[in-house]
Design a protein around this motif. Structure first.
Motif, mmCIF file in Angstrom:
data_model
loop_
_atom_site.group_PDB
_atom_site.id
_atom_site.type_symbol
_atom_site.label_atom_id
_atom_site.label_comp_id
_atom_site.label_asym_id
_atom_site.label_seq_id
_atom_site.Cartn_x
_atom_site.Cartn_y
_atom_site.Cartn_z
ATOM 1 N N TYR A 222 -20.833 54.498 13.176
ATOM 2 C CA TYR A 222 -21.479 54.310 11.869
ATOM 3 C C TYR A 222 -21.862 52.838 11.684
ATOM 4 N N ASP B 225 -22.423 54.301 4.876
ATOM 5 C CA ASP B 225 -22.211 54.411 6.339
ATOM 6 C C ASP B 225 -23.191 55.424 6.905
ATOM 7 N N GLN C 107 -24.474 57.212 10.525
ATOM 8 C CA GLN C 107 -24.157 57.418 11.956
ATOM 9 C C GLN C 107 -25.360 57.056 12.798
#
Length: 305
Positions: free
Chosen positions: A224, A268, A270
């Protein structure tokens, strides 16, 4: 005339006396036929007594086998003098000690050969002793018959007969000694001793080994990153800057566009994955690789001594 007659008589007497003297001297130096026979027989007897017969002998190893009383039974096992089975080594041999102190390894075939040769020697000795006794008996009978035929012996013939008697007595003594030695127990004066062993205990042999409780494995873990996004005040949805226009249309369609507003937030996001390797789990254990055992070591060999 008388003198002539006296001379003739004296001459005749002297001639007769000379003949008698000559004949007597011849008789003293000439053996009779009986005496000649006796003398010949005596010489033959002496010659016979001095005749030696070669007897085979055992080797040092064979003699050691016979002395210890080793034999081979019907099953091919080596046995001692008591008939007990003798324990053999891994190579099928047993050890015997010769008179010189040398230790020799022998197999069952060697034991058989030694016993066969020993039996041959005993048979040869017994046969020789019997033949010698028979020959001496015949010689003695011949001498006795010849003695009865003649009453008068000369000094020389008496000496020969005395020598023959001495030789005959010596031969009889030798025969007796040979018979005794052939029947003498080879173990006389000795005691049978069983083999002596000592036992050495050896501990078990171990080593430390690794025991796996859980196998190693791997898995993928996401990666992330913190990125700027928008959060709608009206509905609380978070969207990317590229989704701002679409989210405004959503509120317009539902008739709530006047309440549509947003603010920037960090979220966050990915961006990929990474592989995580998990090692195996286990513990150390003590493992026996060779069990404890007892070693049997020969201290003193079995035998007659």
């Amino acid at each position: 005339m008388k003198k002539k007659l006296l001379s003739i008589i004296l001459t005749a007497i002297l001639a007769a006396f000379s003949t008698a003297m000559f004949t007597g001297c011849g008789n003293e130096n000439t053996a009779t036929s009986d005496e000649a026979v006796r003398t010949s027989a005596s010489v033959d007897e002496i010659t016979y007594d001095n005749t030696s017969e070669t007897v085979p002998t055992l080797s040092d190893t064979e003699q050691a086998i016979v002395d210890e009383g080793l034999k081979v039974d019907d099953k091919g096992n080596i046995t001692d003098s008591k008939g007990n089975k003798v324990e053999v080594k891994d190579d099928g041999t047993v050890e015997v000690k010769t008179k010189s102190g040398e230790t020799v390894k022998v197999k069952a075939d060697d034991v058989k050969t030694a016993n066969v040769n020993n039996q041959k020697i005993e048979n040869t000795v017994n046969s020789s002793s019997n033949s010698s006794s028979a020959a001496k008996s015949n010689s003695s009978s011949s001498k006795s018959n010849n003695s009865s035929q003649t009453n008068n012996k000369s000094a020389s013939n008496s000496s020969v007969q005395n020598n023959n008697k001495s030789t005959n007595n010596s031969s009889s003594s030798k025969t007796t000694n040979n018979n005794q030695s052939s029947t003498t127990d080879p173990h006389a004066g000795k005691t049978w001793h069983e083999a002596e062993y000592k036992y050495i205990k050896h501990p078990a042999e171990t080593k430390e080994v690794w025991v796996v409780d859980k196998e190693a494995y791997s898995y993928e873990e996401p990666i992330y990153e913190k990125q700027s996004s928008y959060e709608c005040y009206a509905c609380g949805q978070v969207f990317s800057p590229s989704e701002l226009k679409a989210h405004g249309h959503y509120h317009a369609e539902i008739g709530d566009f006047e309440n549509f507003s947003y603010h920037t937030v960090l979220v966050d996001v990915q961006v990929g994955t990474k592989t995580i390797e998990v090692p195996e789990e286990g513990h150390w254990e003590t493992k026996v690789i060779k069990e404890a055992w007892t070693e049997k070591v020969l201290v003193k060999e079995a035998g007659w001594y």
